[in-house]
Design an enzyme around this catalytic site. Structure first.
Site, PDB file in Angstrom:
ATOM      1  N   GLU A  21       0.824  -1.138   0.105  1.00 53.81           N
ATOM      2  CA  GLU A  21      -0.035   0.149  -0.041  1.00 53.81           C
ATOM      3  C   GLU A  21       0.844   1.295   0.016  1.00 53.81           C
ATOM      4  O   GLU A  21       0.283   2.288  -0.682  1.00 53.81           O
ATOM      5  CB  GLU A  21      -0.975   0.088   1.190  1.00 53.81           C
ATOM      6  CG  GLU A  21      -2.114  -1.021   1.060  1.00 53.81           C
ATOM      7  CD  GLU A  21      -1.806  -2.423   1.635  1.00 53.81           C
ATOM      8  OE1 GLU A  21      -0.675  -2.749   2.038  1.00 53.81           O
ATOM      9  OE2 GLU A  21      -2.656  -3.197   1.552  1.00 53.81           O
TER      10      GLU A  21
ATOM     11  N   GLN B 212      -9.051  -7.270  11.428  1.00 50.31           N
ATOM     12  CA  GLN B 212      -8.565  -6.176  10.620  1.00 50.31           C
ATOM     13  C   GLN B 212      -9.255  -4.686  10.896  1.00 50.31           C
ATOM     14  O   GLN B 212      -9.336  -3.883  10.201  1.00 50.31           O
ATOM     15  CB  GLN B 212      -8.593  -6.424   9.307  1.00 50.31           C
ATOM     16  CG  GLN B 212      -7.768  -7.452   8.895  1.00 50.31           C
ATOM     17  CD  GLN B 212      -7.491  -7.777   7.265  1.00 50.31           C
ATOM     18  OE1 GLN B 212      -8.219  -7.582   6.609  1.00 50.31           O
ATOM     19  NE2 GLN B 212      -6.348  -8.185   7.162  1.00 50.31           N
TER      20      GLN B 212
END
Ligand SMILES: Cc1cc2nc3c(=O)[nH]c(=O)nc-3n(C[C@H](O)[C@H](O)[C@H](O)COP(=O)(O)OP(=O)(O)OC[C@H]3O[C@@H](n4cnc5c(N)ncnc54)[C@H](O)[C@@H]3O)c2cc1C
Ligand SMILES: Cc1ncc(C[n+]2csc(CCOP(=O)(O)OP(=O)(O)O)c2C)c(N)n1
Lengths: 180, 596
Positions: free
Chosen positions: B63, B126
């Site tokens: 990312e 998450q």
């Protein structure tokens, strides 16, 4: 000045500190208070007092009053840093306008009997503090005024059996007909 | 949710949150988005799957790579870069590029997935507090808990990222909001944020004061910065016109390179810690300083109490908090560079004459003659400065974009590569993020598929985001990674040499990968050059290759980057390369425990 070997220049600043009261109008969106507080902690500014409440519910506008100290340059930075935050409408330095009224409310709890009780009541009367709770061995006083007055009252209560204090922090408003 | 399905089934503005996100991007003219999928953004990925002809998604390998690619894309186009990542680790991996973009005023719109609203705060799978974590490293961020707010927030996000001083924003969208159906509305003029209205036009009275100062100057200097690039091409045009009309000398920060052409006759080179002698001396001795879209960063000012002590300072900046932050200025002008320069130029042309500053130019000429970027030629080993000069000569006149990593090579690139146009130079200035350059080059190449895009890299930095070579190969992005391989973290080694008794603590890379084999493994092309004589030929080969390239340029391993203003020193106490022997270096860094 002995500079340590560093990628930064370690400068000493000698300007003296000032205390300013800032009124900040903000869009009351989630996280706005965290944003303001994060700005102060992240950039190392002082918060002496901070109060916040929604003041125009239909427009979702809240008013934050912050008392802070810093050099004149830092105070100016604080105002600009606040002003450029996306949810901030306006920042007014109430101290600079010189025309503001500041008030704080405190509740002061005392435990004691006999002479101390009587003395405390006398003081309370002089400071226009009200009794809002009482038992045979305790009082809770409510007092409003500027911070200095409240500090003074608390100092006087200390030897008379002060247990605890809860203060609202400062709210400020300008004198006269104009809004901020 | 809506009432009877029959009422709404034909309303094209009824759609899911995921569809709104993609639709809003298309409505804002987004053509490319950089991202990485995960559970919390699968509905959006599903939507992207169906909208492939309108919006191209570039799948990165990490990312952070998506973030820097979007930064490169944004800086080279002037449009916002758009990123899509999942919740938790996807979001935390984005923190570095967000902080980087905030420091360098780069517009990014980052969409993060979030766990469903009813699970927020439960330590769900998450889950992380994305708005909390990214609050100090974004210009603004939002958690959208209700589908009713989504369209408005998305449009606000594009507005906030790109208006005023640009910056990164995050919109955190829980998965249930992505699935929910609501009413979309296209962006409208009124979709600005209610409380955010930056000022663009400069105050007329302040502009008059500035003109009076400029017209009366005997030793003026223009100090321009990244704000000129942010403001757009018009700002660069006006800056050039201003220099033309006044004949003033001009220098720029690292972030502003290219706004004024390096070939222009009034150009003094970059200023600051590793800037030229003439630029820094002119800053120190000037009587009027015109700062345009720069922020008096500590790499520029050195010790602030000795910074340009005898000048009147004019500062044009869109962000009031940049003014009087480090240096007190005399005439602040809050506004957009292009707007203010336009006004300033018309007042100047109507009411002022360019002052006579021949003696000042004469003095500058003497400083220039010191030739502060000079280095000793070497026929056996490639010097990094030489490598950049040869690269520059080879690509001169071509349609080229340069990105960099962070370190000595970055400074040498700024010193030795001449930029003629704005938006051609992408570097991590404020945060100084190693690993920026390779993914940034990727983003630039996506935006400019036919241009030559080169990352001038260091051997340490490039290994931080090397995995994006795989992305380059997948999307056939022929980026050229030009590694000045000195086997060290050169910049760190230099500081250790100058400030820590040459104790090279952990700044040497014991195990360097074979970059040629690495290129091969990725399906890219590798080059390796050891000798100065082989350099030009290899560079030409590299340019010709229509594939991603890792170019391992083996350079002198202990070269230092000069000139340099030692920290805590003033601009007129620079250390020049010709003078930088052990003694002068010791003297220059004296005062602390330097070189003990
Ligand atoms: C290893 C290393 C060494 C470095 N050495 C140097 C060095 O020697 N010299 C150097 O110059 N830098 C150096 N830097 C970079 C330095 O850290 C800063 O990033 C840089 O100097 C800041 O550039 P700037 O002042 O142009 O500001 P930017 O960060 O580009 O900020 C732009 C300013 O313009 C304003 N602005 C934005 N948009 C507009 C608009 N539309 N209109 C008006 N104003 C606007 C912003 O509010 C801001 O104040 C170095 C970095 C690294 C990593
Ligand atoms: C992510 C990150 N970690 C650490 C640093 C500190 N740092 C600045 S320059 C540098 C060394 C860079 O080495 P290299 O990429 O080989 O470039 P060189 O200086 O040798 O040209 C380091 C470690 C940084 N800027 N960024």
């Amino acid at each position: 000045m002995n500079q340590p070997a560093s990628a930064y220049f370690m400068e000493e600043r000698h300007d003296s500190n000032e205390t300013h009261t800032l009124s900040v109008l903000v869009q009351n969106e989630p996280g706005v208070l965290a944003r303001v507080i994060g700005l102060f902690s992240g950039r190392g500014y002082n918060i002496e007092s901070l109060t916040v409440s929604e003041t125009e519910a239909q427009k979702h506008v809240s008013r934050i009053t912050i008392v802070t100290t810093g050099t004149p340059m830092v105070i100016q930075q604080i105002k600009h840093q606040l002003d450029r935050m996306v949810p901030v409408y306006r920042v007014v330095d109430m101290t600079l306008t010189g025309r503001s009224i500041e008030r704080e409310l405190a509740m002061v709890k005392l435990r004691g009997t006999g002479e101390h009780r009587i003395e405390a009541l006398r003081m309370a009367e002089a400071f226009r503090a009200r009794v809002i709770d009482a038992t045979t061995e305790s009082f809770v006083f409510e007092i409003t005024g500027n911070s200095a007055k409240i500090n003074q009252f608390i100092d006087l209560m200390r030897p008379l059996g002060l247990v605890e204090v809860s203060r609202t922090g400062v709210a400020a408003i300008g004198r006269g007909a104009e809004g901020m | 949710m809506t009432t009877a399905a029959s009422d709404t089934s034909h309303d094209p503005n009824q759609m899911t949150g995921a569809a709104m996100i993609v639709r809003a991007m298309i409505d804002h003219g987004v053509k490319h988005i950089f991202g990485y999928p995960g559970g919390a953004v699968l509905p959006i990925y599903d939507e992207l799957f169906m909208q492939q002809e309108h919006l191209q998604h570039i799948l990165v390998r990490h990312e952070q790579g998506a973030g820097h690619a979007a930064e490169g894309y944004a800086r080279s186009t002037g449009k916002p870069g758009v990123v899509l990542v999942t919740s938790g680790p996807g979001a935390t991996n984005m923190v570095t590029p967000l902080a980087d973009a905030l420091m360098d005023s780069i517009p990014l719109v980052c969409i993060t997935g979030q766990v469903p609203t009813h699970l927020i705060g439960n330590d769900a799978f998450q889950e992380c507090d994305t708005v909390g974590i990214t609050r100090p490293c974004t210009k603004h961020n939002w958690l959208v808990r209700d589908i009713k707010d989504l369209a408005r927030v998305l449009h606000e996000a594009f507005y906030v990222a790109t208006s005023g001083r640009p910056g990164p924003v995050v919109v955190d969208v829980p998965k249930d909001v992505q699935f929910a159906t609501g009413t979309y509305h296209p962006p409208r003029k009124a979709d600005v944020h209610v409380s955010y209205t930056p000022r663009l036009k400069g105050d007329a009275a302040q502009i008059r004061k500035a003109v009076a100062l400029l017209a009366g100057a005997k030793r003026p200097i223009i100090y321009s910065g990244g704000g000129v690039i942010n403001s757009g091409n018009e700002a660069s045009k006006l800056l050039r016109e201003l220099v033309e009309v006044t004949d003033f000398p001009i220098t720029s920060t690292l972030m502003g390179l290219g706004a004024y052409p390096a070939s222009g006759k009034n150009w003094l080179g970059m200023l600051g810690m590793h800037g030229t002698y003439e630029a820094n001396m002119a800053m120190h001795d000037c009587d009027v300083m015109l700062c345009i879209g720069a922020r008096f960063d500590d790499r520029i000012t050195g010790r602030t109490d000795a910074f340009s002590p005898n000048s009147k300072k004019i500062h044009i900046d869109i962000d009031p908090s940049s003014i009087n932050k480090n240096i007190r200025v005399d005439v602040p002008i809050i506004g957009d560079v292009a707007s203010v320069l336009g006004d300033l130029l018309s007042v100047f042309k109507a009411e002022a004459k360019k002052p006579r500053i021949d003696p000042w130019w004469f003095e500058i000429g003497r400083w220039r003659a010191r030739n502060s970027l000079a280095y000793k030629k070497n026929n056996d080993v490639i010097l990094p400065q030489f490598a950049i000069q040869r690269l520059y000569e080879a690509v001169r006149g071509r349609d080229t974009y340069i990105t960099t990593e962070v370190g000595q090579h970055q400074m040498w690139a700024a010193q030795f590569f001449g930029f003629e146009q704005p938006k051609r130079w992408m570097t991590s200035g404020g945060l100084g993020t190693m690993g920026y350059g390779l993914p940034a080059a990727l983003g630039v190449q996506v935006a400019h598929p036919d241009s030559l895009v080169i990352d001038i890299a260091g051997d340490a930095s490039v290994q931080m985001t090397m995995q994006e070579m795989s992305t380059a190969v997948q999307y056939e992005l022929p980026i050229k990674i030009f590694i000045l391989n000195n086997n060290h973290m050169g910049m760190v080694r230099q500081w250790q040499q100058l400030l820590h008794g040459n104790r090279l603590s952990h700044s040497y890379s014991e195990a360097m990968p074979d970059f040629v084999k690495l290129a091969d493994a990725y399906g890219a092309v590798g080059f390796q050059v050891f000798k100065p004589a082989d350099l030009d030929g290899a560079i030409m080969e590299m340019i010709k290759v229509k594939k991603p390239v890792l170019f391992d340029c083996r350079v002198a391993s202990l070269e230092n980057c000069f000139p340099m203003i030692p920290s805590g020193k003033a601009h007129n106490e620079m250390l020049l390369p010709a003078e930088a022997n052990d003694e002068t270096t010791a003297a220059a860094f004296a005062g602390g425990k330097a070189l003990v």
